[in-house]
Write a protein that holds these residues in place. Sequence first.
Motif, PDB file in Angstrom:
ATOM      1  N   LEU A 107     -31.730 -52.487  25.079  1.00 52.79           N
ATOM      2  CA  LEU A 107     -30.841 -51.822  24.120  1.00 52.79           C
ATOM      3  C   LEU A 107     -31.538 -51.515  22.796  1.00 52.79           C
ATOM      4  O   LEU A 107     -30.951 -50.882  21.913  1.00 52.79           O
ATOM      5  N   LEU A 108     -32.784 -51.982  22.663  1.00 52.56           N
ATOM      6  CA  LEU A 108     -33.497 -51.832  21.387  1.00 52.56           C
ATOM      7  C   LEU A 108     -34.699 -50.895  21.479  1.00 52.56           C
ATOM      8  O   LEU A 108     -35.356 -50.647  20.477  1.00 52.56           O
ATOM      9  N   VAL A 109     -34.979 -50.377  22.666  1.00 52.65           N
ATOM     10  CA  VAL A 109     -36.230 -49.633  22.855  1.00 52.65           C
ATOM     11  C   VAL A 109     -36.147 -48.228  22.222  1.00 52.65           C
ATOM     12  O   VAL A 109     -35.051 -47.710  22.002  1.00 52.65           O
ATOM     13  N   PRO A 110     -37.291 -47.614  21.942  1.00 49.24           N
ATOM     14  CA  PRO A 110     -37.298 -46.326  21.242  1.00 49.24           C
ATOM     15  C   PRO A 110     -36.428 -45.249  21.886  1.00 49.24           C
ATOM     16  O   PRO A 110     -35.762 -44.487  21.185  1.00 49.24           O
ATOM     17  N   ARG A 111     -36.405 -45.153  23.232  1.00 45.86           N
ATOM     18  CA  ARG A 111     -35.635 -44.055  23.839  1.00 45.86           C
ATOM     19  C   ARG A 111     -34.131 -44.232  23.597  1.00 45.86           C
ATOM     20  O   ARG A 111     -33.403 -43.261  23.463  1.00 45.86           O
ATOM     21  N   VAL A 112     -33.675 -45.477  23.522  1.00 40.51           N
ATOM     22  CA  VAL A 112     -32.261 -45.728  23.212  1.00 40.51           C
ATOM     23  C   VAL A 112     -32.006 -45.419  21.737  1.00 40.51           C
ATOM     24  O   VAL A 112     -31.023 -44.758  21.380  1.00 40.51           O
ATOM     25  N   ARG A 113     -32.933 -45.843  20.885  1.00 39.61           N
ATOM     26  CA  ARG A 113     -32.766 -45.589  19.450  1.00 39.61           C
ATOM     27  C   ARG A 113     -32.787 -44.087  19.167  1.00 39.61           C
ATOM     28  O   ARG A 113     -32.036 -43.583  18.334  1.00 39.61           O
ATOM     29  N   ARG A 114     -33.641 -43.396  19.903  1.00 39.70           N
ATOM     30  CA  ARG A 114     -33.711 -41.938  19.736  1.00 39.70           C
ATOM     31  C   ARG A 114     -32.375 -41.290  20.120  1.00 39.70           C
ATOM     32  O   ARG A 114     -31.891 -40.372  19.467  1.00 39.70           O
ATOM     33  N   TYR A 115     -31.749 -41.784  21.195  1.00 40.30           N
ATOM     34  CA  TYR A 115     -30.471 -41.227  21.646  1.00 40.30           C
ATOM     35  C   TYR A 115     -29.366 -41.506  20.619  1.00 40.30           C
ATOM     36  O   TYR A 115     -28.552 -40.637  20.311  1.00 40.30           O
ATOM     37  N   LEU A 116     -29.369 -42.722  20.086  1.00 37.28           N
ATOM     38  CA  LEU A 116     -28.371 -43.059  19.060  1.00 37.28           C
ATOM     39  C   LEU A 116     -28.528 -42.129  17.854  1.00 37.28           C
ATOM     40  O   LEU A 116     -27.547 -41.667  17.270  1.00 37.28           O
ATOM     41  N   ASP A 117     -29.769 -41.853  17.521  1.00 47.70           N
ATOM     42  CA  ASP A 117     -30.078 -41.056  16.339  1.00 47.70           C
ATOM     43  C   ASP A 117     -29.807 -39.569  16.590  1.00 47.70           C
ATOM     44  O   ASP A 117     -28.995 -38.942  15.909  1.00 47.70           O
ATOM     45  N   ALA A 129     -26.839 -51.912  12.688  1.00 45.59           N
ATOM     46  CA  ALA A 129     -25.741 -52.757  13.190  1.00 45.59           C
ATOM     47  C   ALA A 129     -25.832 -52.889  14.712  1.00 45.59           C
ATOM     48  O   ALA A 129     -25.598 -53.964  15.277  1.00 45.59           O
ATOM     49  N   TRP A 130     -26.165 -51.784  15.379  1.00 43.18           N
ATOM     50  CA  TRP A 130     -26.365 -51.809  16.848  1.00 43.18           C
ATOM     51  C   TRP A 130     -27.454 -52.830  17.215  1.00 43.18           C
ATOM     52  O   TRP A 130     -27.255 -53.701  18.062  1.00 43.18           O
ATOM     53  N   ARG A 131     -28.601 -52.704  16.547  1.00 42.37           N
ATOM     54  CA  ARG A 131     -29.733 -53.596  16.871  1.00 42.37           C
ATOM     55  C   ARG A 131     -29.343 -55.051  16.627  1.00 42.37           C
ATOM     56  O   ARG A 131     -29.634 -55.925  17.436  1.00 42.37           O
ATOM     57  N   HIS A 133     -26.340 -56.430  16.521  1.00 43.03           N
ATOM     58  CA  HIS A 133     -25.323 -56.904  17.460  1.00 43.03           C
ATOM     59  C   HIS A 133     -25.960 -57.398  18.758  1.00 43.03           C
ATOM     60  O   HIS A 133     -25.701 -58.516  19.216  1.00 43.03           O
ATOM     61  N   TRP A 134     -26.815 -56.558  19.350  1.00 41.08           N
ATOM     62  CA  TRP A 134     -27.377 -56.924  20.654  1.00 41.08           C
ATOM     63  C   TRP A 134     -28.435 -58.009  20.533  1.00 41.08           C
ATOM     64  O   TRP A 134     -28.602 -58.832  21.445  1.00 41.08           O
ATOM     65  N   THR A 135     -29.120 -58.056  19.417  1.00 39.99           N
ATOM     66  CA  THR A 135     -30.114 -59.116  19.214  1.00 39.99           C
ATOM     67  C   THR A 135     -29.411 -60.465  19.097  1.00 39.99           C
ATOM     68  O   THR A 135     -29.819 -61.456  19.727  1.00 39.99           O
ATOM     69  N   VAL A 136     -28.337 -60.498  18.311  1.00 34.19           N
ATOM     70  CA  VAL A 136     -27.601 -61.744  18.100  1.00 34.19           C
ATOM     71  C   VAL A 136     -26.943 -62.212  19.403  1.00 34.19           C
ATOM     72  O   VAL A 136     -26.952 -63.408  19.722  1.00 34.19           O
ATOM     73  N   GLU A 137     -26.391 -61.273  20.172  1.00 33.11           N
ATOM     74  CA  GLU A 137     -25.768 -61.663  21.457  1.00 33.11           C
ATOM     75  C   GLU A 137     -26.767 -62.399  22.332  1.00 33.11           C
ATOM     76  O   GLU A 137     -26.443 -63.412  22.943  1.00 33.11           O
ATOM     77  N   THR A 138     -27.964 -61.867  22.404  1.00 34.55           N
ATOM     78  CA  THR A 138     -28.972 -62.501  23.272  1.00 34.55           C
ATOM     79  C   THR A 138     -29.437 -63.830  22.691  1.00 34.55           C
ATOM     80  O   THR A 138     -29.644 -64.795  23.428  1.00 34.55           O
ATOM     81  N   LEU A 139     -29.584 -63.899  21.363  1.00 40.05           N
ATOM     82  CA  LEU A 139     -29.971 -65.178  20.743  1.00 40.05           C
ATOM     83  C   LEU A 139     -28.921 -66.247  21.061  1.00 40.05           C
ATOM     84  O   LEU A 139     -29.264 -67.384  21.403  1.00 40.05           O
ATOM     85  N   ALA A 174     -38.268 -59.779  17.303  1.00 38.99           N
ATOM     86  CA  ALA A 174     -37.371 -58.666  16.933  1.00 38.99           C
ATOM     87  C   ALA A 174     -36.306 -59.160  15.954  1.00 38.99           C
ATOM     88  O   ALA A 174     -35.934 -58.456  15.011  1.00 38.99           O
ATOM     89  N   ALA A 175     -35.808 -60.379  16.165  1.00 39.19           N
ATOM     90  CA  ALA A 175     -34.779 -60.930  15.273  1.00 39.19           C
ATOM     91  C   ALA A 175     -35.353 -61.151  13.868  1.00 39.19           C
ATOM     92  O   ALA A 175     -34.736 -60.773  12.866  1.00 39.19           O
ATOM     93  N   ILE A 176     -36.538 -61.729  13.806  1.00 44.85           N
ATOM     94  CA  ILE A 176     -37.156 -62.026  12.500  1.00 44.85           C
ATOM     95  C   ILE A 176     -37.392 -60.728  11.733  1.00 44.85           C
ATOM     96  O   ILE A 176     -37.203 -60.658  10.519  1.00 44.85           O
ATOM     97  N   ASN A 177     -37.772 -59.686  12.439  1.00 46.56           N
ATOM     98  CA  ASN A 177     -38.083 -58.413  11.770  1.00 46.56           C
ATOM     99  C   ASN A 177     -36.856 -57.728  11.184  1.00 46.56           C
ATOM    100  O   ASN A 177     -36.985 -56.885  10.307  1.00 46.56           O
ATOM    101  N   GLN A 178     -35.651 -58.090  11.649  1.00 47.31           N
ATOM    102  CA  GLN A 178     -34.470 -57.294  11.212  1.00 47.31           C
ATOM    103  C   GLN A 178     -34.005 -57.489   9.772  1.00 47.31           C
ATOM    104  O   GLN A 178     -33.603 -56.484   9.155  1.00 47.31           O
ATOM    105  N   PRO A 179     -33.928 -58.605   9.090  1.00 52.99           N
ATOM    106  CA  PRO A 179     -34.176 -59.971   9.546  1.00 52.99           C
ATOM    107  C   PRO A 179     -32.857 -60.661   9.892  1.00 52.99           C
ATOM    108  O   PRO A 179     -31.839 -60.427   9.273  1.00 52.99           O
ATOM    109  N   ILE A 180     -32.941 -61.545  10.897  1.00 49.62           N
ATOM    110  CA  ILE A 180     -31.782 -62.359  11.291  1.00 49.62           C
ATOM    111  C   ILE A 180     -32.178 -63.823  11.082  1.00 49.62           C
ATOM    112  O   ILE A 180     -33.271 -64.246  11.504  1.00 49.62           O
ATOM    113  N   ASP A 181     -31.300 -64.567  10.423  1.00 50.31           N
ATOM    114  CA  ASP A 181     -31.562 -65.977  10.141  1.00 50.31           C
ATOM    115  C   ASP A 181     -31.422 -66.779  11.446  1.00 50.31           C
ATOM    116  O   ASP A 181     -30.392 -66.682  12.128  1.00 50.31           O
TER     117      ASP A 181
END
Length: 221
Positions: A107-117, A129-131, A133-139, A174-181
């Motif tokens: 859900l975070l890869v460039p082709r998905v981000r390109r489609y969202l954009d 917010a998309w990134r 949401h899905w990052t936190v769900e997996t964490l 990916a979480a640290i880069n967003q950044p997510i605590d």
Amino acid sequence: MKFFSFWRSLASFRVRIALNLKNLPTEVVFVDLDADAHRADDYRRVNPQMALPSLVLDDGTVLFQSLAILEYLEETHPAPPLLPADPRGRARVRGLSQMVACEGHPLLVPRVRRYLDHELNLRDAQQAAWRRHWTVETLAALEGHLTGHNATGRFCHGDAPTIADICMVGHVTAAINQPIDLAIYPTVKRIHETAMAMPEFARAHPSMQPDTPEAMRPKKA
Ligand SMILES: N[C@@H](CCC(=O)N[C@@H](CS)C(=O)NCC(=O)O)C(=O)O
């Protein structure tokens, strides 16, 4: 072997770690995702999915999809093992790995981000917010499975790294880069720190690659 990789690619990060742990040298071909080099004919001929990584064996066989590549490396170079010996343990490690590689990361890869954009016209804040949401769900899913489980040790499964740790560190990156605590994911945080303290993991990190832009490298003291 020829390894097609990009510094920021988390799927490439997974394979880099396994190659390091198993001490397998490769010739690395850098494919710049930011320049859309993965969509150019040269790379499309290697992997028609136009996704990284790919591993080309000496006889020309092309391996693609990071989990399939990890399993191939495990079967052909079993030491050190990256899967437990028992079927239940293997199922747990594969399950943890797939939570990241098959559900969170796609859900975070460039082709998905390109489609969202480009197609859905989501702006930066909505994309972030998309990134998130899905990052936190997996964490949260990882933490729920890891914390208090009797098979969780220094690593996701026992006291040696497996494919689950290989997948998890990319997701945490990916979480640290967003950044997510990470404070509310203490087991994930602890295992990530343990794994990243190993040179085989640290050398594979996106910030440490020959094609990493200077601005993304660790700041010198
Ligand atoms: N499930 C694949 C993911 C492959 C993938 O999407 N790779 C990303 C980089 S991490 C990529 O090359 N994306 C190109 C794009 O989305 O256009 C794997 O694990 O290998």
